[in-house]
Write a protein that holds these residues in place. Structure first.
Motif, PDB file in Angstrom:
ATOM      1  N   GLU A 173      31.373 -26.899 -12.038  1.00  0.00           N
ATOM      2  CA  GLU A 173      31.491 -27.117 -13.483  1.00  0.00           C
ATOM      3  C   GLU A 173      30.409 -26.365 -14.254  1.00  0.00           C
ATOM      4  O   GLU A 173      30.646 -25.849 -15.355  1.00  0.00           O
ATOM      5  CB  GLU A 173      31.402 -28.617 -13.792  1.00  0.00           C
ATOM      6  N   LEU A 174      29.225 -26.305 -13.683  1.00  0.00           N
ATOM      7  CA  LEU A 174      28.101 -25.656 -14.364  1.00  0.00           C
ATOM      8  C   LEU A 174      28.108 -24.137 -14.203  1.00  0.00           C
ATOM      9  O   LEU A 174      27.509 -23.425 -15.016  1.00  0.00           O
ATOM     10  CB  LEU A 174      26.771 -26.203 -13.834  1.00  0.00           C
ATOM     11  N   ARG A 175      28.788 -23.641 -13.171  1.00  0.00           N
ATOM     12  CA  ARG A 175      28.697 -22.226 -12.797  1.00  0.00           C
ATOM     13  C   ARG A 175      29.039 -21.254 -13.929  1.00  0.00           C
ATOM     14  O   ARG A 175      28.290 -20.283 -14.158  1.00  0.00           O
ATOM     15  CB  ARG A 175      29.578 -21.945 -11.586  1.00  0.00           C
ATOM     16  N   PRO A 176      30.144 -21.453 -14.682  1.00  0.00           N
ATOM     17  CA  PRO A 176      30.478 -20.467 -15.731  1.00  0.00           C
ATOM     18  C   PRO A 176      29.363 -20.287 -16.757  1.00  0.00           C
ATOM     19  O   PRO A 176      29.094 -19.166 -17.194  1.00  0.00           O
ATOM     20  CB  PRO A 176      31.747 -21.062 -16.371  1.00  0.00           C
ATOM     21  N   LEU A 177      28.727 -21.387 -17.138  1.00  0.00           N
ATOM     22  CA  LEU A 177      27.640 -21.276 -18.118  1.00  0.00           C
ATOM     23  C   LEU A 177      26.370 -20.732 -17.477  1.00  0.00           C
ATOM     24  O   LEU A 177      25.608 -20.000 -18.114  1.00  0.00           O
ATOM     25  CB  LEU A 177      27.368 -22.639 -18.757  1.00  0.00           C
ATOM     26  N   ALA A 178      26.147 -21.068 -16.209  1.00  0.00           N
ATOM     27  CA  ALA A 178      24.962 -20.560 -15.515  1.00  0.00           C
ATOM     28  C   ALA A 178      25.029 -19.044 -15.399  1.00  0.00           C
ATOM     29  O   ALA A 178      24.023 -18.346 -15.570  1.00  0.00           O
ATOM     30  CB  ALA A 178      24.853 -21.202 -14.132  1.00  0.00           C
ATOM     31  N   LEU A 179      26.224 -18.520 -15.118  1.00  0.00           N
ATOM     32  CA  LEU A 179      26.386 -17.070 -14.976  1.00  0.00           C
ATOM     33  C   LEU A 179      26.140 -16.341 -16.285  1.00  0.00           C
ATOM     34  O   LEU A 179      25.781 -15.164 -16.293  1.00  0.00           O
ATOM     35  CB  LEU A 179      27.784 -16.748 -14.447  1.00  0.00           C
ATOM     36  N   ARG A 180      26.316 -17.050 -17.406  1.00  0.00           N
ATOM     37  CA  ARG A 180      26.084 -16.442 -18.721  1.00  0.00           C
ATOM     38  C   ARG A 180      24.713 -16.823 -19.286  1.00  0.00           C
ATOM     39  O   ARG A 180      24.446 -16.594 -20.462  1.00  0.00           O
ATOM     40  CB  ARG A 180      27.185 -16.867 -19.698  1.00  0.00           C
ATOM     41  N   ASN A 181      23.856 -17.403 -18.428  1.00  0.00           N
ATOM     42  CA  ASN A 181      22.518 -17.833 -18.857  1.00  0.00           C
ATOM     43  C   ASN A 181      22.584 -18.745 -20.074  1.00  0.00           C
ATOM     44  O   ASN A 181      21.791 -18.627 -21.009  1.00  0.00           O
ATOM     45  CB  ASN A 181      21.629 -16.621 -19.174  1.00  0.00           C
TER      46      ASN A 181
END
Length: 278
Positions: free
Chosen positions: A52-60
């Motif tokens: 769930e967190l990955r998409p936002l983590a990849l975009r910092n």
């Protein structure tokens, strides 16, 4: 999972209580913790949370503390690489002193100092405000009166305070009181925070010399203020240029291009004025 299960659960609990955690982040964290509390398999709940967190983590685009948590649960090598703050907390040695500068986003203010010989430590933080233990989101939201700044510990046998101030002028736009380059708002205003009377006199003299140099077409508005409590920024922000090299290079290039263009405009303006007088 390499990390201790009880440690991860403790991190979840702390992030739920952390006022800097965004509401949508908190909702995901709460779901994961509730699942674990209700007997669901720990590894499965953490895997779902990571997805769930990955998409936002990849975009910092996660808040700093949630970013640190994400790096931990993905076993990223940056996780746990907490910045060594021992130099910041211990007393200065016989040939050490501190300088505090605010010049826009602190991501771009560390590398120009830290990579030079004679600089012992550079940390990012918040200062000049009226709230204890401010968070990043509170500061950039303009709620605390703080500015983003860097505290530099330097070897006085190699650097003088005057030389550091002169380097600071090269990195910032001293004519902009409302931010720096693309960073707008009171938390990005340029300030030299002086720790004693000697630093104040040096900074004032250097500012006056810059004003009289003709290097700028507009007044020098960088403030000179007494140093107050320097609150350390979250681990995510420390040594940002090393943790996010590609993003940092873009930011650095943008600042450099702005400063070069500004100085070129000033030179062209001076040349035009001389021609008009002939």
């Amino acid at each position: 999972m390499k990390n201790n299960q009880s440690e991860i659960i403790g991190d979840l609990y702390n992030l739920l209580l952390n006022p800097a955690t965004r509401d949508w982040e908190r909702s995901l964290l709460r779901i994961a913790k509730a699942g674990i509390d209700n007997g669901a398999k720990f590894e499965d709940q953490i895997a779902k949370l990571e997805a769930e967190l990955r998409p936002l983590a990849l975009r910092n685009n996660l808040t700093p503390d949630v970013t640190d948590f994400y790096l931990k649960i993905t076993n990223d090598p940056l996780a746990g690489s907490s910045f060594d703050l021992s130099a910041h907390y211990q007393g200065d040695g016989p040939h050490q002193a501190r300088a505090i500068f605010a010049g826009g986003c602190f991501w771009c203010m560390v590398e120009p100092f830290e990579t030079r010989s004679g600089i012992i430590s550079v940390v990012s933080g918040y200062t000049g405000g009226h709230m204890d233990n401010p968070t990043y989101e509170q500061v950039v939201g303009g709620y605390t009166g703080h500015v983003e700044a860097v505290e530099i510990i330097f070897d006085t046998q190699i650097w003088s305070y005057k030389e550091l101030v002169e380097l600071y002028w090269q990195l910032t736009d001293p004519t902009d009181a409302f931010g720096q380059m693309a960073d707008r708002g009171s938390s990005y205003r340029p300030v030299i925070f002086v720790t004693n009377e000697e630093q104040r006199q040096i900074a004032e003299r250097s500012k006056q010399d810059l004003a009289e140099s003709g290097r700028y077409n507009h007044p020098i508005v960088t403030a000179i203020e007494p140093a107050s409590t320097f609150w350390l920024a979250e681990n995510f922000h420390q040594q940002f240029y090393q943790k996010n090299p590609r993003r940092y290079k873009k930011l650095k290039r943008s600042r450099q291009q702005f400063l070069v263009f500004q100085r070129m405009q000033t030179k062209l303006g001076h040349g035009w004025n001389r021609l008009r007088k002939k």
